[in-house]
Scaffold this motif. Sequence first.
Motif, PDB file in Angstrom:
ATOM      1  N   ALA A  87       0.815  -1.214   0.000  1.00 26.81           N
ATOM      2  CA  ALA A  87       0.000   0.000   0.000  1.00 26.81           C
ATOM      3  C   ALA A  87       0.848   1.263   0.000  1.00 26.81           C
ATOM      4  O   ALA A  87       0.448   2.281  -0.577  1.00 26.81           O
ATOM      5  CB  ALA A  87      -0.922   0.000   1.227  1.00 26.81           C
ATOM      6  N   THR A 109       1.610   2.262  -3.723  1.00 20.50           N
ATOM      7  CA  THR A 109       0.462   2.722  -4.508  1.00 20.50           C
ATOM      8  C   THR A 109      -0.104   4.024  -3.963  1.00 20.50           C
ATOM      9  O   THR A 109      -0.528   4.894  -4.735  1.00 20.50           O
ATOM     10  CB  THR A 109      -0.633   1.646  -4.548  1.00 20.50           C
ATOM     11  OG1 THR A 109      -0.987   1.263  -3.211  1.00 20.50           O
ATOM     12  CG2 THR A 109      -0.149   0.410  -5.294  1.00 20.50           C
ATOM     13  N   LEU A 110      -0.101   4.183  -2.633  1.00 24.34           N
ATOM     14  CA  LEU A 110      -0.626   5.407  -2.047  1.00 24.34           C
ATOM     15  C   LEU A 110       0.274   6.595  -2.372  1.00 24.34           C
ATOM     16  O   LEU A 110      -0.205   7.665  -2.797  1.00 24.34           O
ATOM     17  CB  LEU A 110      -0.774   5.255  -0.536  1.00 24.34           C
ATOM     18  CG  LEU A 110      -1.329   6.471   0.213  1.00 24.34           C
ATOM     19  CD1 LEU A 110      -2.743   6.781  -0.256  1.00 24.34           C
ATOM     20  CD2 LEU A 110      -1.317   6.222   1.723  1.00 24.34           C
ATOM     21  N   LEU A 123      -7.777   7.772   0.003  1.00 22.22           N
ATOM     22  CA  LEU A 123      -7.265   6.470  -0.428  1.00 22.22           C
ATOM     23  C   LEU A 123      -6.745   5.591   0.701  1.00 22.22           C
ATOM     24  O   LEU A 123      -6.768   4.361   0.592  1.00 22.22           O
ATOM     25  CB  LEU A 123      -6.144   6.678  -1.455  1.00 22.22           C
ATOM     26  CG  LEU A 123      -6.550   7.366  -2.759  1.00 22.22           C
ATOM     27  CD1 LEU A 123      -5.330   7.639  -3.620  1.00 22.22           C
ATOM     28  CD2 LEU A 123      -7.552   6.515  -3.523  1.00 22.22           C
ATOM     29  N   ALA A 179      -9.016   2.626   2.215  1.00 19.30           N
ATOM     30  CA  ALA A 179      -9.169   1.468   1.325  1.00 19.30           C
ATOM     31  C   ALA A 179      -7.882   0.670   1.229  1.00 19.30           C
ATOM     32  O   ALA A 179      -7.898  -0.567   1.204  1.00 19.30           O
ATOM     33  CB  ALA A 179      -9.600   1.940  -0.062  1.00 19.30           C
ATOM     34  N   GLU A 180      -6.736   1.365   1.174  1.00 15.75           N
ATOM     35  CA  GLU A 180      -5.450   0.679   1.058  1.00 15.75           C
ATOM     36  C   GLU A 180      -5.166  -0.189   2.284  1.00 15.75           C
ATOM     37  O   GLU A 180      -4.499  -1.226   2.176  1.00 15.75           O
ATOM     38  CB  GLU A 180      -4.319   1.701   0.877  1.00 15.75           C
ATOM     39  CG  GLU A 180      -4.336   2.432  -0.456  1.00 15.75           C
ATOM     40  CD  GLU A 180      -3.885   1.562  -1.605  1.00 15.75           C
ATOM     41  OE1 GLU A 180      -3.425   0.438  -1.365  1.00 15.75           O
ATOM     42  OE2 GLU A 180      -3.989   2.002  -2.766  1.00 15.75           O
ATOM     43  N   GLN A 223      -5.898   5.905 -10.401  1.00 16.25           N
ATOM     44  CA  GLN A 223      -5.562   5.306  -9.108  1.00 16.25           C
ATOM     45  C   GLN A 223      -6.740   5.350  -8.142  1.00 16.25           C
ATOM     46  O   GLN A 223      -6.980   4.402  -7.392  1.00 16.25           O
ATOM     47  CB  GLN A 223      -4.358   6.036  -8.514  1.00 16.25           C
ATOM     48  CG  GLN A 223      -3.056   5.793  -9.253  1.00 16.25           C
ATOM     49  CD  GLN A 223      -2.703   4.323  -9.326  1.00 16.25           C
ATOM     50  OE1 GLN A 223      -2.620   3.646  -8.314  1.00 16.25           O
ATOM     51  NE2 GLN A 223      -2.500   3.822 -10.537  1.00 16.25           N
ATOM     52  N   ASN A 245      -9.021   2.599  -9.203  1.00 16.71           N
ATOM     53  CA  ASN A 245      -8.507   1.287  -8.786  1.00 16.71           C
ATOM     54  C   ASN A 245      -8.783   1.026  -7.313  1.00 16.71           C
ATOM     55  O   ASN A 245      -9.248  -0.059  -6.928  1.00 16.71           O
ATOM     56  CB  ASN A 245      -7.002   1.217  -9.050  1.00 16.71           C
ATOM     57  CG  ASN A 245      -6.668   1.067 -10.522  1.00 16.71           C
ATOM     58  OD1 ASN A 245      -7.470   0.561 -11.289  1.00 16.71           O
ATOM     59  ND2 ASN A 245      -5.485   1.497 -10.907  1.00 16.71           N
ATOM     60  N   ALA A 246      -8.478   2.021  -6.470  1.00 14.19           N
ATOM     61  CA  ALA A 246      -8.696   1.860  -5.032  1.00 14.19           C
ATOM     62  C   ALA A 246     -10.174   1.697  -4.714  1.00 14.19           C
ATOM     63  O   ALA A 246     -10.561   0.857  -3.881  1.00 14.19           O
ATOM     64  CB  ALA A 246      -8.114   3.055  -4.280  1.00 14.19           C
TER      65      ALA A 246
END
Length: 468
Positions: free
Chosen positions: A62, A65-66, A225, A228-229, A405, A408-409
């Motif tokens: 995470a 991606t974050l 985000l 969710a991550e 992104q 996606n999340a």
Amino acid sequence: MAVLTTLPTTPARVGAKQWIALASVLLATFMGLLDASIVTVAAPSIQRSLGASFGEAQAVMAGYTLAYAVGLVTGGRLGDLYGRRRIFLTGVLLFMIMSAACAAAPTAPVLILARVAQGLAAAVMLPQVLAIIQSSFTGPERSSALGLYGATIGLASIAGQIVGGALLAWNPLGLGWRGVFLVNLPIGLAAIVVARCTVGESRGPRARLDLAGAAVLALALTGLLLPAELGWPLWGWPVLLAGAGLLAGFGFLERGRTNALVPMRLLARRAMVRGLGTVLAFYAGNAGFFLLLAYHLQAGLGESALGSGLIFAPLGVGFAVSSLLGKRLGALVTGTVLMVVSLAAVVLVVIAVPSSSQVVWLLPVLALSGVGEGLVAAPLVGRILAGVDPADGGAASGVLLTATQVANASGVALIGGLFAAVLGGTPGAPGSDFGRYVHATGVTGVVVLVLAALTGALARTLGRGRRG
């Protein structure tokens, strides 16, 4: 020293040098996207080797991606202000340095910090790719370049699990999971060497970076985000609401600013707004589909991570091939029709075909799904960026990639949450029989199908209002 010029609206005739330059930036694109997925395969090995908790293993994935999502808009704007070639090369170099730091990490906390820094480097590097394509190509050549960009995304989407699984199985020099980070070094070095010789410099008018806007947007996106991550902890909803409030505050802050991080003229374009809505539906559905199918294959059918990746391979190949063909708006709408048909077929296979035969039936259906997605991806990017002020190329690319992104999340969180609720337990945990996975995959597959249909409906609106 390269001369900095404003991004041209009508580039000179495209020659071999521009195509070689494109290869170098696409190589970096492949590297950045590969790293987002390859670590997923290595996560169990990382957890065992470093004695990490499950939460720390999640944070390794995470954190990248974050940080990537949070930094994209600022990274794109840096290219507009200080030169896209310069910022691209800086981003690739930083990415390589942080890849080496990840490989050398002695503990889980150090690895998490290195992954966050690596994600920020990707956010500096990757928005420049679309801006460089916009500045270097026009007309049919630009469509071809965007098709190659889409093909790169398709190949990277399948390469993570396959390359990661192969590296762990081969274990060169006894590196174990550290090899999945070191593979970035030769790729990054090749991208830098070629880009330095072939990529021309371009930028918008000189201005100061909007530091206040960058800080507020980073906090807003983190709030939106992070829950969710990290799997929606108890504090997730207050943080989400705070992020939404900060995002509204960011919009208010940016209005009328001459050096705005996101120029409001971008969001005033109808094509941009409609395109971003299409992006949200398209990528949320895709992310959710990949998640539920991965659980169905691995937890339901008992496939290994590498085996699951190989089953996904036809989808990635179909995506890559059709991205090279989807150069017209009509292909975008056709692609969504193929997506709806293939997703309906996936649901039918999951529900009606015995478990022993499902993989055989899924392979051609997933290939068709990949063809549909590839026909959507490249024309969608081209339509959103068409007509963008050349000075805002990096910012527009950052906004587009950020929307991807967020989608996606959101897709993983919402569709994953629905999947778990219908399953009646934690996906992947022992005790869930195959019948429950069939039911959960079938129900949530219908939701993904609806999102594909919504993508098609929104895509049709992109044919209107071409003047923006």
